[in-house]
Design an enzyme around this catalytic site. Structure first.
Site, PDB file in Angstrom:
ATOM      1  N   ASN A  14       0.689  -1.248  -0.038  1.00  0.00           N
ATOM      2  CA  ASN A  14       0.031   0.044  -0.139  1.00  0.00           C
ATOM      3  C   ASN A  14       0.859   1.237  -0.049  1.00  0.00           C
ATOM      4  O   ASN A  14       2.143   1.061   0.436  1.00  0.00           O
ATOM      5  CB  ASN A  14      -0.998   0.047   1.203  1.00  0.00           C
ATOM      6  CG  ASN A  14      -2.041  -1.187   1.006  1.00  0.00           C
ATOM      7  OD1 ASN A  14      -2.549  -1.416  -0.016  1.00  0.00           O
ATOM      8  ND2 ASN A  14      -2.430  -1.785   2.340  1.00  0.00           N
ATOM      9  N   CYS A  15       0.296   2.091  -0.363  1.00  0.00           N
ATOM     10  CA  CYS A  15       0.948   3.648  -0.554  1.00  0.00           C
ATOM     11  C   CYS A  15       1.750   3.838   0.852  1.00  0.00           C
ATOM     12  O   CYS A  15       0.874   3.712   2.173  1.00  0.00           O
ATOM     13  CB  CYS A  15      -0.130   4.615  -0.763  1.00  0.00           C
ATOM     14  SG  CYS A  15       0.548   6.272  -0.888  1.00  0.00           S
ATOM     15  N   PRO A  16       2.765   4.358   0.865  1.00  0.00           N
ATOM     16  CA  PRO A  16       3.665   5.000  -0.152  1.00  0.00           C
ATOM     17  C   PRO A  16       4.680   3.828  -0.726  1.00  0.00           C
ATOM     18  O   PRO A  16       5.628   4.157  -1.708  1.00  0.00           O
ATOM     19  CB  PRO A  16       4.415   6.044   0.379  1.00  0.00           C
ATOM     20  CG  PRO A  16       4.571   5.626   1.734  1.00  0.00           C
ATOM     21  CD  PRO A  16       3.400   4.743   2.129  1.00  0.00           C
TER      22      PRO A  16
END
Length: 77
Positions: A14-16
């Protein structure tokens, strides 16, 4: 999406993390080489668009296939 010099599998991240891993992978490429990225985070679509605008790298293509997001980025700087 078949012509690329390196591939990054960012599935499950998941981000980042997909952006950070892509940045590191691009650093290892020569100018004008292409990185293929496979991601599962829906936010990665906007993230990679913004990343390319900020870094000057070229987002050649982006798309979705079998629930995964595919990006082709050409190193421009």
């Amino acid at each position: 999406m078949s012509d690329f010099d390196s591939e990054l599998d960012a599935t499950g991240l998941n981000c980042p993390l997909p952006i950070l891993r892509a940045k590191k992978a691009l650093a290892g490429l020569e100018l004008n080489q292409t990185l293929k990225i496979i991601a599962t985070d829906p936010g990665s679509v906007k993230d990679f668009e913004a990343f390319c605008k900020q870094t000057g790298n070229e987002l050649i293509s982006s798309g979705e296939e079998d629930g995964k997001f595919l990006f082709m980025i050409k190193k421009a700087s």
